[in-house]
Design a protein around this motif. Structure first.
Motif, short mmCIF file in Angstrom:
data_model
loop_
_atom_site.label_atom_id
_atom_site.label_comp_id
_atom_site.label_asym_id
_atom_site.label_seq_id
_atom_site.Cartn_x
_atom_site.Cartn_y
_atom_site.Cartn_z
N ALA A 178 0.88 -1.28 0.05
CA ALA A 178 0.20 -0.18 0.03
C ALA A 178 0.84 1.30 -0.09
CB ALA A 178 -0.85 -0.21 1.29
N SER A 182 2.59 6.76 -6.43
CA SER A 182 2.69 5.85 -7.66
C SER A 182 4.07 5.43 -7.93
CB SER A 182 2.19 6.51 -8.92
OG SER A 182 0.71 6.58 -8.78
N MET A 185 4.71 2.60 -5.04
CA MET A 185 4.16 1.58 -5.58
C MET A 185 4.79 0.82 -6.94
SD MET A 185 1.94 -0.41 -4.87
CE MET A 185 0.91 0.36 -3.81
N ARG A 189 6.17 -2.96 -6.69
CA ARG A 189 5.75 -3.88 -7.59
C ARG A 189 6.81 -4.64 -8.36
NH1 ARG A 189 2.45 -6.82 -8.24
NH2 ARG A 189 1.80 -6.62 -10.16
N TYR A 197 -2.02 -5.65 -4.27
CA TYR A 197 -1.80 -4.26 -3.90
C TYR A 197 -2.63 -3.29 -4.07
CZ TYR A 197 -0.97 -3.72 -9.06
OH TYR A 197 -0.96 -4.11 -10.36
N MET A 198 -2.56 -2.09 -3.54
CA MET A 198 -3.83 -1.06 -3.40
C MET A 198 -3.61 -0.20 -4.61
SD MET A 198 -5.44 -1.42 -0.21
CE MET A 198 -5.57 -2.20 1.02
N PHE A 199 -4.71 0.68 -4.94
CA PHE A 199 -4.58 1.79 -5.59
C PHE A 199 -3.76 2.86 -5.06
CE2 PHE A 199 -8.33 -0.32 -7.76
CZ PHE A 199 -7.89 0.11 -9.01
N THR A 200 -2.97 3.32 -5.73
CA THR A 200 -2.55 4.83 -5.30
C THR A 200 -3.51 5.76 -5.60
OG1 THR A 200 -1.39 4.89 -7.44
CG2 THR A 200 0.01 3.82 -6.03
N ARG A 203 -3.64 6.48 -9.74
CA ARG A 203 -4.36 5.27 -10.26
C ARG A 203 -5.94 5.32 -9.76
NH1 ARG A 203 -3.68 2.00 -14.18
NH2 ARG A 203 -4.57 0.08 -12.96
N GLU A 223 -4.60 -3.66 -9.47
CA GLU A 223 -5.08 -3.68 -8.02
C GLU A 223 -6.27 -4.65 -7.62
OE1 GLU A 223 -3.31 -0.10 -9.74
OE2 GLU A 223 -4.89 -1.42 -10.65
N SER A 224 -6.05 -4.80 -6.30
CA SER A 224 -7.12 -5.78 -5.73
C SER A 224 -7.78 -4.97 -4.81
CB SER A 224 -6.37 -6.72 -4.84
OG SER A 224 -5.61 -7.67 -5.50
#
Length: 308
Positions: A178, A182, A185, A189, A197-200, A203, A223-224
């Motif tokens: 998380a 970006s 992240m 990644r 992973y989460m949204f930034t 994103r 993203e999940s």
């Protein structure tokens, strides 16, 4: 003009219906994403309203009352240990104006005896455990509980060490990257692409644009989870630094824009420290609620399971 509309309106209508259909049935366009877990109960900083934040005492208490995910932040000590702390500078938490990165593990000061709850001003937590925790100890003690690891600094060594610990304890399926940034992240990644992973922020804004132009169903998303403030706590419990978020109109638009996405994403809303906020979050379609008060959330969930 009339003949122009004769062709335009059916085309727009057809596009809207097609977009809506694929939004509800994404498996026709994209390979179904295998999400390792779903969690309803998330403890912010380990439940910082009931125990000193981010301590093993807090995490243990949250696990005992039934949390499904621990939310925490990590930093790196001078001697390269990954420790759990929201702040890099320890003034707020310990009273000492020092950075974690300037101290060896054994030099880290204890937390204050009482610590104000960030999202509930005027309320304080305490506990017998005041030690800054190691991420490795969290992984070792709670092998089955999901952990949301927020990374606040673009430190490649920190990210690599977090990834190594995740691999060592075989937690790639239940440990989540998380970050609001970006660039950070991207680094996370690249270092470990197996972790969900989460949204930034960037994103998430792009996703909203795609959603409201009807293009979202046609774009694959890696993203999940989408993690976001419950809109009604903004300017009440959370006072944003950004002036634009202080506008009631902007908060209204955020609420209307973000929450409809709950039909196609796992959305975690935070920080819900009142029963009315927990209720509002679930009513809005949140799949998970994050709180500083894990006992409060557990009691709410238990009561409502009995009612159904």
């Amino acid at each position: 003009m009339a003949s122009y509309l004769y062709y335009l309106l059916p085309a727009v209508g057809g596009y809207a219906l097609t977009s809506l259909y694929f939004l509800k049935n994404p498996h026709f366009l994209h390979k179904k994403k295998q999400t390792a877990f779903y969690c309803t109960h998330i403890s912010h900083r380990g439940g910082s309203g009931e125990r000193i934040e981010n301590t093993m005492g807090a995490f243990t208490h949250a696990a005992e009352v039934g949390t499904e995910m621990l939310e925490l932040d990590c930093h790196l000590t001078k001697d390269s240990h990954v420790v759990v702390s929201h702040d890099e500078n320890l003034l707020r938490q310990t009273g000492q104006d020092v950075n974690i990165s300037s101290l060896n593990l054994e030099e880290l000061p204890p937390y204050k005896e009482t610590l104000e709850v960030t999202f509930k001003a005027g309320h304080f937590s305490t506990g017998s455990d005041r030690n800054i925790a190691l991420l490795e100890d969290v992984f070792r003690k709670f092998p089955q509980i999901a952990v949301n690891i927020e990374v606040k600094e673009n430190n490649s060594m920190l990210i690599e060490k977090i990834s190594d610990l995740v691999k060592t304890y075989n937690r790639e399926a239940i440990s989540v990257w998380a970050s609001v940034d970006s660039t950070i992240m991207e680094n996370c990644r690249k270092t470990n692409s197996s972790m969900p992973y989460m949204f930034t922020v960037k994103r998430a804004l792009k996703m909203l644009l795609l959603y409201y132009t009807g293009l979202l169903p046609f774009v694959p998303l890696g993203e999940s989870f989408l993690q976001f403030y419950l809109p009604q706590i903004i300017n009440r419990e959370y006072i944003p630094e950004t002036w634009i978020l202080r506008s009631r109109l902007v908060i209204f638009l955020i609420e209307r824009s973000v929450l409809p996405l709950s039909s196609s994403l796992q959305i975690h809303l935070f920080v819900c420290n009142e029963e009315q906020d927990i209720e509002a979050a679930f009513a809005a379609g949140a799949t998970g609620v994050m709180t500083d008060y894990p006992t409060l959330l557990s009691n709410y969930i238990r009561r409502h399971k009995q009612d159904t």
